[in-house]
Design a protein around this motif. Structure first.
Motif, PDB file in Angstrom:
ATOM      1  N   TYR A 166     -68.576  20.840 -44.444  1.00 57.90           N
ATOM      2  CA  TYR A 166     -68.017  19.517 -44.700  1.00 57.90           C
ATOM      3  C   TYR A 166     -68.471  19.006 -46.071  1.00 57.90           C
ATOM      4  O   TYR A 166     -67.680  18.502 -46.854  1.00 57.90           O
ATOM      5  CB  TYR A 166     -68.464  18.560 -43.582  1.00 57.90           C
ATOM      6  CG  TYR A 166     -67.829  17.201 -43.694  1.00 57.90           C
ATOM      7  CD1 TYR A 166     -66.471  17.030 -43.432  1.00 57.90           C
ATOM      8  CD2 TYR A 166     -68.589  16.088 -44.054  1.00 57.90           C
ATOM      9  CE1 TYR A 166     -65.879  15.791 -43.545  1.00 57.90           C
ATOM     10  CE2 TYR A 166     -68.011  14.842 -44.158  1.00 57.90           C
ATOM     11  CZ  TYR A 166     -66.659  14.694 -43.906  1.00 57.90           C
ATOM     12  OH  TYR A 166     -66.087  13.468 -44.016  1.00 57.90           O
ATOM     13  N   GLY A 167     -69.750  19.209 -46.357  1.00 57.73           N
ATOM     14  CA  GLY A 167     -70.284  18.800 -47.655  1.00 57.73           C
ATOM     15  C   GLY A 167     -69.591  19.524 -48.800  1.00 57.73           C
ATOM     16  O   GLY A 167     -69.289  18.931 -49.833  1.00 57.73           O
ATOM     17  N   ALA A 168     -69.308  20.800 -48.619  1.00 60.02           N
ATOM     18  CA  ALA A 168     -68.652  21.586 -49.660  1.00 60.02           C
ATOM     19  C   ALA A 168     -67.238  21.080 -49.921  1.00 60.02           C
ATOM     20  O   ALA A 168     -66.782  21.037 -51.051  1.00 60.02           O
ATOM     21  CB  ALA A 168     -68.629  23.058 -49.265  1.00 60.02           C
ATOM     22  N   VAL A 169     -66.562  20.694 -48.838  1.00 63.77           N
ATOM     23  CA  VAL A 169     -65.199  20.164 -48.980  1.00 63.77           C
ATOM     24  C   VAL A 169     -65.222  18.859 -49.762  1.00 63.77           C
ATOM     25  O   VAL A 169     -64.421  18.648 -50.673  1.00 63.77           O
ATOM     26  CB  VAL A 169     -64.540  19.961 -47.591  1.00 63.77           C
ATOM     27  CG1 VAL A 169     -63.263  19.149 -47.724  1.00 63.77           C
ATOM     28  CG2 VAL A 169     -64.249  21.313 -46.942  1.00 63.77           C
ATOM     29  N   ILE A 170     -66.148  17.984 -49.402  1.00 61.12           N
ATOM     30  CA  ILE A 170     -66.265  16.705 -50.106  1.00 61.12           C
ATOM     31  C   ILE A 170     -66.569  16.941 -51.593  1.00 61.12           C
ATOM     32  O   ILE A 170     -65.971  16.344 -52.466  1.00 61.12           O
ATOM     33  CB  ILE A 170     -67.395  15.831 -49.487  1.00 61.12           C
ATOM     34  CG1 ILE A 170     -67.031  15.428 -48.054  1.00 61.12           C
ATOM     35  CG2 ILE A 170     -67.668  14.599 -50.351  1.00 61.12           C
ATOM     36  CD1 ILE A 170     -65.830  14.505 -47.942  1.00 61.12           C
TER      37      ILE A 170
ATOM     38  N   GLN B  65     -63.516  17.997 -53.387  1.00 62.29           N
ATOM     39  CA  GLN B  65     -62.587  16.883 -53.593  1.00 62.29           C
ATOM     40  C   GLN B  65     -63.070  15.976 -54.720  1.00 62.29           C
ATOM     41  O   GLN B  65     -62.286  15.529 -55.555  1.00 62.29           O
ATOM     42  CB  GLN B  65     -62.438  16.063 -52.304  1.00 62.29           C
ATOM     43  CG  GLN B  65     -61.567  16.769 -51.276  1.00 62.29           C
ATOM     44  CD  GLN B  65     -61.502  16.010 -49.966  1.00 62.29           C
ATOM     45  OE1 GLN B  65     -62.296  15.109 -49.734  1.00 62.29           O
ATOM     46  NE2 GLN B  65     -60.574  16.382 -49.116  1.00 62.29           N
ATOM     47  N   GLU B  66     -64.382  15.736 -54.751  1.00 62.02           N
ATOM     48  CA  GLU B  66     -64.934  14.880 -55.806  1.00 62.02           C
ATOM     49  C   GLU B  66     -64.755  15.522 -57.177  1.00 62.02           C
ATOM     50  O   GLU B  66     -64.456  14.849 -58.153  1.00 62.02           O
ATOM     51  CB  GLU B  66     -66.411  14.604 -55.543  1.00 62.02           C
ATOM     52  CG  GLU B  66     -66.597  13.569 -54.444  1.00 62.02           C
ATOM     53  CD  GLU B  66     -68.059  13.273 -54.180  1.00 62.02           C
ATOM     54  OE1 GLU B  66     -68.925  13.968 -54.731  1.00 62.02           O
ATOM     55  OE2 GLU B  66     -68.321  12.345 -53.403  1.00 62.02           O
ATOM     56  N   ARG B  67     -64.936  16.841 -57.207  1.00 59.14           N
ATOM     57  CA  ARG B  67     -64.777  17.563 -58.469  1.00 59.14           C
ATOM     58  C   ARG B  67     -63.333  17.442 -58.972  1.00 59.14           C
ATOM     59  O   ARG B  67     -63.084  17.229 -60.151  1.00 59.14           O
ATOM     60  CB  ARG B  67     -65.145  19.027 -58.273  1.00 59.14           C
ATOM     61  CG  ARG B  67     -65.850  19.617 -59.487  1.00 59.14           C
ATOM     62  CD  ARG B  67     -66.006  21.096 -59.335  1.00 59.14           C
ATOM     63  NE  ARG B  67     -66.376  21.479 -57.985  1.00 59.14           N
ATOM     64  CZ  ARG B  67     -67.553  22.022 -57.654  1.00 59.14           C
ATOM     65  NH1 ARG B  67     -68.447  22.251 -58.552  1.00 59.14           N
ATOM     66  NH2 ARG B  67     -67.817  22.357 -56.423  1.00 59.14           N
ATOM     67  N   GLU B  68     -62.394  17.577 -58.045  1.00 58.56           N
ATOM     68  CA  GLU B  68     -60.989  17.494 -58.431  1.00 58.56           C
ATOM     69  C   GLU B  68     -60.622  16.087 -58.893  1.00 58.56           C
ATOM     70  O   GLU B  68     -59.866  15.909 -59.839  1.00 58.56           O
ATOM     71  CB  GLU B  68     -60.093  17.923 -57.261  1.00 58.56           C
ATOM     72  CG  GLU B  68     -60.051  19.447 -57.140  1.00 58.56           C
ATOM     73  CD  GLU B  68     -59.363  19.897 -55.853  1.00 58.56           C
ATOM     74  OE1 GLU B  68     -58.802  19.051 -55.143  1.00 58.56           O
ATOM     75  OE2 GLU B  68     -59.409  21.106 -55.581  1.00 58.56           O
ATOM     76  N   GLN B  69     -61.181  15.096 -58.209  1.00 59.29           N
ATOM     77  CA  GLN B  69     -60.915  13.715 -58.609  1.00 59.29           C
ATOM     78  C   GLN B  69     -61.484  13.444 -59.988  1.00 59.29           C
ATOM     79  O   GLN B  69     -60.854  12.798 -60.825  1.00 59.29           O
ATOM     80  CB  GLN B  69     -61.521  12.744 -57.599  1.00 59.29           C
ATOM     81  CG  GLN B  69     -60.656  12.588 -56.354  1.00 59.29           C
ATOM     82  CD  GLN B  69     -61.310  11.726 -55.304  1.00 59.29           C
ATOM     83  OE1 GLN B  69     -62.430  11.257 -55.481  1.00 59.29           O
ATOM     84  NE2 GLN B  69     -60.605  11.518 -54.211  1.00 59.29           N
ATOM     85  N   LEU B  70     -62.687  13.955 -60.238  1.00 59.64           N
ATOM     86  CA  LEU B  70     -63.341  13.775 -61.523  1.00 59.64           C
ATOM     87  C   LEU B  70     -62.511  14.429 -62.626  1.00 59.64           C
ATOM     88  O   LEU B  70     -62.299  13.866 -63.695  1.00 59.64           O
ATOM     89  CB  LEU B  70     -64.739  14.402 -61.477  1.00 59.64           C
ATOM     90  CG  LEU B  70     -65.652  14.051 -62.651  1.00 59.64           C
ATOM     91  CD1 LEU B  70     -66.055  12.581 -62.588  1.00 59.64           C
ATOM     92  CD2 LEU B  70     -66.895  14.916 -62.637  1.00 59.64           C
ATOM     93  N   LEU B  71     -62.027  15.625 -62.320  1.00 59.59           N
ATOM     94  CA  LEU B  71     -61.222  16.368 -63.283  1.00 59.59           C
ATOM     95  C   LEU B  71     -59.939  15.605 -63.606  1.00 59.59           C
ATOM     96  O   LEU B  71     -59.555  15.464 -64.772  1.00 59.59           O
ATOM     97  CB  LEU B  71     -60.886  17.743 -62.695  1.00 59.59           C
ATOM     98  CG  LEU B  71     -60.690  18.873 -63.695  1.00 59.59           C
ATOM     99  CD1 LEU B  71     -61.996  19.169 -64.418  1.00 59.59           C
ATOM    100  CD2 LEU B  71     -60.212  20.119 -62.980  1.00 59.59           C
TER     101      LEU B  71
END
Ligand SMILES: [Zn+2]
Length: 65
Positions: A6-10, A13-19
């Motif tokens: 679950y942590g890896a998924v989050i 997602q955060e990385r993609e949002q940041l990008l």
């Protein structure tokens, strides 16, 4: 799904949002200039639209290339 997954998924997602955020920021940081940064001549709207992040008029740009 365990907690680690679950942590890896989050994280992903955060990385993609940041990008996505950075890409938007970059396009805002580099708008086409209204005037040539070299000679100060106005850059036609058509050129501003055609050349993303355009900073020079056509003659100055061709001298730089
Ligand atoms: Zn110029």
């Amino acid at each position: 799904m365990d907690f680690a997954d679950y942590g890896a998924v989050i994280e992903q997602q955060e990385r993609e949002q940041l990008l996505a955020h950075l890409q938007v920021k970059n396009s805002i940081d580099k708008p086409s200039a209204m005037e040539c940064q070299e000679c100060g001549d106005p850059i036609p709207q058509a050129r501003q639209d055609a050349v993303q992040g355009c900073q020079y008029c056509a003659p100055c740009q061709s001298e730089k290339e």
